[in-house]
Scaffold this active site. Structure first.
Site, PDB file in Angstrom:
ATOM      1  CE  LYS A  80      -1.675   1.457   4.120  1.00  0.00           C
ATOM      2  NZ  LYS A  80      -1.347   2.862   4.444  1.00  0.00           N
ATOM      3  CG  ASN A  81       2.591   2.737   3.514  1.00  0.00           C
ATOM      4  OD1 ASN A  81       1.398   3.031   3.349  1.00  0.00           O
ATOM      5  ND2 ASN A  81       3.147   2.632   4.710  1.00  0.00           N
TER       6      ASN A  81
ATOM      7  NE  ARG B 146      -0.536  11.850   8.379  1.00  0.00           N
ATOM      8  CZ  ARG B 146      -0.119  13.091   8.439  1.00  0.00           C
ATOM      9  NH1 ARG B 146      -0.863  14.023   8.981  1.00  0.00           N
ATOM     10  NH2 ARG B 146       1.083  13.416   7.978  1.00  0.00           N
TER      11      ARG B 146
ATOM     12  CB  CYS C  83      -4.317  10.653  12.172  1.00  0.00           C
ATOM     13  SG  CYS C  83      -2.636  10.203  12.520  1.00  0.00           S
TER      14      CYS C  83
ATOM     15  NE  ARG D 201       1.184   9.957  10.552  1.00  0.00           N
ATOM     16  CZ  ARG D 201       0.796   8.846   9.931  1.00  0.00           C
ATOM     17  NH1 ARG D 201      -0.303   8.237  10.293  1.00  0.00           N
ATOM     18  NH2 ARG D 201       1.505   8.353   8.950  1.00  0.00           N
ATOM     19  N   PRO D 202       2.451  16.396  11.623  1.00  0.00           N
ATOM     20  CG  PRO D 202       4.218  17.690  12.425  1.00  0.00           C
ATOM     21  CD  PRO D 202       3.455  16.419  12.686  1.00  0.00           C
ATOM     22  CB  VAL D 203       2.427  18.238   6.070  1.00  0.00           C
ATOM     23  CG1 VAL D 203       1.749  16.878   6.062  1.00  0.00           C
ATOM     24  CG2 VAL D 203       1.394  19.338   6.186  1.00  0.00           C
ATOM     25  CG  ASP D 204       6.808  20.691  10.228  1.00  0.00           C
ATOM     26  OD1 ASP D 204       6.344  19.536  10.170  1.00  0.00           O
ATOM     27  OD2 ASP D 204       7.778  20.982  10.952  1.00  0.00           O
ATOM     28  CG  LEU D 205       9.744  18.104   8.469  1.00  0.00           C
ATOM     29  CD1 LEU D 205      10.290  16.736   8.852  1.00  0.00           C
ATOM     30  CD2 LEU D 205      10.756  19.190   8.853  1.00  0.00           C
TER      31      LEU D 205
ATOM     32  CG  ASP E 235       3.775   1.412   9.454  1.00  0.00           C
ATOM     33  OD1 ASP E 235       3.396   2.217  10.318  1.00  0.00           O
ATOM     34  OD2 ASP E 235       3.825   1.700   8.245  1.00  0.00           O
TER      35      ASP E 235
ATOM     36  CB  ILE F 268       8.218   6.775  14.245  1.00  0.00           C
ATOM     37  CG1 ILE F 268       9.410   5.828  14.063  1.00  0.00           C
ATOM     38  CG2 ILE F 268       7.899   7.523  12.956  1.00  0.00           C
ATOM     39  CD1 ILE F 268      10.669   6.415  13.495  1.00  0.00           C
TER      40      ILE F 268
ATOM     41  NE  ARG G 277      -6.831   3.900   6.295  1.00  0.00           N
ATOM     42  CZ  ARG G 277      -5.875   4.360   7.095  1.00  0.00           C
ATOM     43  NH1 ARG G 277      -6.071   4.429   8.388  1.00  0.00           N
ATOM     44  NH2 ARG G 277      -4.721   4.757   6.609  1.00  0.00           N
TER      45      ARG G 277
HETATM   46  C1  UD1 Z   1       4.790   6.929   6.439  1.00  0.00           C
HETATM   47  C2  UD1 Z   1       3.929   5.705   6.243  1.00  0.00           C
HETATM   48  C3  UD1 Z   1       3.416   5.188   7.607  1.00  0.00           C
HETATM   49  C4  UD1 Z   1       4.607   4.954   8.537  1.00  0.00           C
HETATM   50  C5  UD1 Z   1       5.506   6.196   8.610  1.00  0.00           C
HETATM   51  C6  UD1 Z   1       6.778   5.948   9.391  1.00  0.00           C
HETATM   52  C7  UD1 Z   1       2.943   6.055   4.072  1.00  0.00           C
HETATM   53  C8  UD1 Z   1       1.727   6.366   3.280  1.00  0.00           C
HETATM   54  N1  UD1 Z   1       2.804   6.084   5.397  1.00  0.00           N
HETATM   55  O1  UD1 Z   1       3.970   7.948   7.040  1.00  0.00           O
HETATM   56  O2  UD1 Z   1       2.721   3.965   7.374  1.00  0.00           O
HETATM   57  O3  UD1 Z   1       4.127   4.664   9.825  1.00  0.00           O
HETATM   58  O4  UD1 Z   1       5.889   6.615   7.288  1.00  0.00           O
HETATM   59  O5  UD1 Z   1       7.492   4.892   8.856  1.00  0.00           O
HETATM   60  O6  UD1 Z   1       3.987   5.741   3.524  1.00  0.00           O
HETATM   61  N2  UD1 Z   1       7.060  14.699  10.663  1.00  0.00           N
HETATM   62  C9  UD1 Z   1       7.090  16.044  10.975  1.00  0.00           C
HETATM   63  N3  UD1 Z   1       6.868  16.934   9.960  1.00  0.00           N
HETATM   64  C10 UD1 Z   1       6.624  16.555   8.687  1.00  0.00           C
HETATM   65  C11 UD1 Z   1       6.595  15.172   8.377  1.00  0.00           C
HETATM   66  C12 UD1 Z   1       6.820  14.267   9.383  1.00  0.00           C
HETATM   67  O7  UD1 Z   1       7.313  16.425  12.124  1.00  0.00           O
HETATM   68  O8  UD1 Z   1       6.426  17.415   7.808  1.00  0.00           O
HETATM   69  C13 UD1 Z   1       7.275  13.709  11.729  1.00  0.00           C
HETATM   70  C14 UD1 Z   1       6.057  12.848  12.002  1.00  0.00           C
HETATM   71  O9  UD1 Z   1       5.167  13.472  12.895  1.00  0.00           O
HETATM   72  C15 UD1 Z   1       6.677  11.603  12.587  1.00  0.00           C
HETATM   73  C16 UD1 Z   1       7.979  11.483  11.788  1.00  0.00           C
HETATM   74  O10 UD1 Z   1       8.239  12.781  11.274  1.00  0.00           O
HETATM   75  O11 UD1 Z   1       6.966  11.800  13.940  1.00  0.00           O
HETATM   76  C17 UD1 Z   1       7.960  10.495  10.666  1.00  0.00           C
HETATM   77  O12 UD1 Z   1       6.801  10.696   9.878  1.00  0.00           O
HETATM   78  P1  UD1 Z   1       6.755  10.354   8.325  1.00  0.00           P
HETATM   79  O13 UD1 Z   1       7.913   9.494   7.951  1.00  0.00           O
HETATM   80  O14 UD1 Z   1       6.595  11.624   7.576  1.00  0.00           O
HETATM   81  O15 UD1 Z   1       5.424   9.494   8.236  1.00  0.00           O
HETATM   82  P2  UD1 Z   1       4.448   9.472   7.026  1.00  0.00           P
HETATM   83  O16 UD1 Z   1       5.203   9.742   5.772  1.00  0.00           O
HETATM   84  O17 UD1 Z   1       3.222  10.282   7.325  1.00  0.00           O
END
Ligand code: UD1
Length: 429
Positions: free
Chosen positions: A22-23, A102, A126, A131-135, A316, A338, A408
């Protein structure tokens, strides 16, 4: 809402064909936005999240065609999906679709790179943390995007198009790396992604982009160098096998004292799990078609675990390995590094007789001689499947509620388990 009834105590024996990941499939589908030619994805799993991504892409104007299975290929169970984004009719990713999943954020990079604008709903909270997207946003800004967050939406514009940049991720982000990799593929000039995530799903995406004509160096490492090209062309790509599904079934074999061959699994994608299982008392061996998993000793030993980005132990699989620790000898700590709120399965495992205490991001699991079936429910995908695993070894009947989480991310879970002897059935609402 559907439920699952599980009667524990049967050792699982047989072969399970592992689905496409899926991922991996989700970012691969989003990559279709980068080209006006057809991207054909083979081995796409039939899952609710895949349907959500298909809906989202459909409303951006991508033409999708489903072509059933490609039976000519060995170890492939998934469907073949043609995606053609000859014209992008809308750059809006609305809240109603993004809130369901997400990973919808994966359209941001490709839309911005191709159309120079995108409006994507913020994914919001969630069950497993903020789980922010700031990065993602900061990296796209350094590639020339102007981004304003307003009314719950990321409003992004790049009037002159995106340009290459050196991006240093302060922490490893999987979808963040994927978004930038896709955007960089057709941005002007060179992008270097430092501290990139190295998950096999990223390698799968990078290989597909390369087949579409992208110029990427460092695939599989934490430093990706992308030289943007004018346009990407059509390609055919087979989605990699799902290492998290495989790891879940490996733990199912371990917890039930069974023996399963996981067909299609790439042994090298789960080395952290195999090492841990070896210390617990479980043997895993690569075979011609996948990986064989069975017990090495009668008594399982608890082992401390810390989740980490790949190639470390995957978050996961944390909930699933915890179910196994519940019935192992001794005590183990499981540290989640994580996501901050990923112990939602603990109170439910306690209801089944487990002995677990949680201190911040560490759980101490003391093995018990047996778990007992109970009605349980879970609030996320991996937590749900950990309860199913506990149910497979528990005495008596476990009723798992809210199984839409399982749908899912696990394709035909109950069918696959039942074929190996499990007493498990879906109760339709
Ligand atoms: C992806 C996987 C999810 C898995 C996770 C970690 C998909 C669709 N989902 O989620 O199944 O559990 O990787 O292996 O592939 N973070 C920030 N800012 C950001 C982005 C991330 O602070 O902009 C933090 C997150 O809150 C978390 C960490 O970075 O603590 C890792 O998150 P991330 O690797 O981005 O997870 P996803 O890509 O959402």
């Amino acid at each position: 809402m559907d439920k699952m009834r599980i009667c524990g105590g049967v050792p699982l024996k047989g072969k399970i064909l592992i689905s496409g990941a899926k991922n991996a499939a989700l970012p691969l589908m989003a990559a279709s936005l980068l080209s006006d030619e057809t991207l054909t994805l083979i081995n796409v799993p039939r899952l609710a999240d895949i349907a959500t991504m298909a809906n989202l892409l459909g409303q951006h104007g991508v033409e999708l065609g489903l072509n059933g299975n490609d039976n000519s290929l060995p170890r492939i169970s998934g469907q073949t999906l043609d995606l053609k984004a000859s014209r992008i009719s809308s750059t809006l990713a609305p809240y109603d679709l993004v809130r369901k999943m997400r990973a919808s954020i994966l359209v941001l990079g490709p839309l911005l790179a191709r159309c120079r604008e995108a409006k994507v709903s913020l994914p919001g909270g969630c069950a497993i943390g903020t789980r922010p997207v700031d990065l993602h946003i900061a990296a796209l800004e350094s590639m020339g995007a102007e981004i304003v967050i307003a009314d719950g939406y990321i409003n992004a514009r790049a009037p002159k198009g995106l340009h290459g940049a050196e991006i240093v991720f302060p922490m490893v982000t999987v979808t963040g790396t994927e978004n930038i990799l896709m955007a960089a593929a057709i941005a002007k000039g060179e992008t270097v992604i430092i501290n990139a995530a190295r998950e096999p799903e990223i390698t799968d995406l990078a290989n597909c982009l390369a087949a579409m004509g992208a110029k990427i160096e460092g695939i599989g490492t934490d430093c990706l160098r992308v030289c943007g090209v004018e346009r990407l062309r059509s390609a055919k790509h087979i989605v990699v096998a799902d290492r998290i599904e495989a790891g879940t079934f490996a733990i199912a074999a371990a917890i039930t004292s069974g023996k399963l061959e996981l067909i299609g699994t790439r042994h090298e994608h789960l080395l952290s799990l195999w090492n841990i299982l070896e210390s617990i008392g479980i043997k895993s061996e690569p075979t011609k078609d996948g990986v064989m998993v069975c017990r090495r000793t009668d008594d399982l030993q608890s082992v401390d675990i810390t989740t980490e980005p790949y190639p470390g132990f995957p978050t996961d699989l944390q909930a699933q390995i915890m179910a196994l620790m519940c019935v192992s000898s001794g005590a183990a700590t499981i540290s989640e590094t994580i996501f901050e709120n990923r112990f939602m399965h603990v109170p439910e495992l306690l209801r089944m007789g487990a002995d677990i205490t949680v201190h911040n991001s560490t759980a101490v699991v003391r093995g018990v001689s047996k778990l007992k079936g109970a009605p349980v429910m879970a609030t996320d995908l991996r937590a749900s499947v950990s309860l199913a695993l506990a149910g497979l070894v528990a005495e008596g009947e476990t009723i798992l509620n809210r199984i839409y989480h399982l749908d899912r991310g696990y394709e035909r879970l109950e069918e696959k388990l039942r074929a190996c002897g499990a007493k498990i059935e879906r109760i339709r609402a």
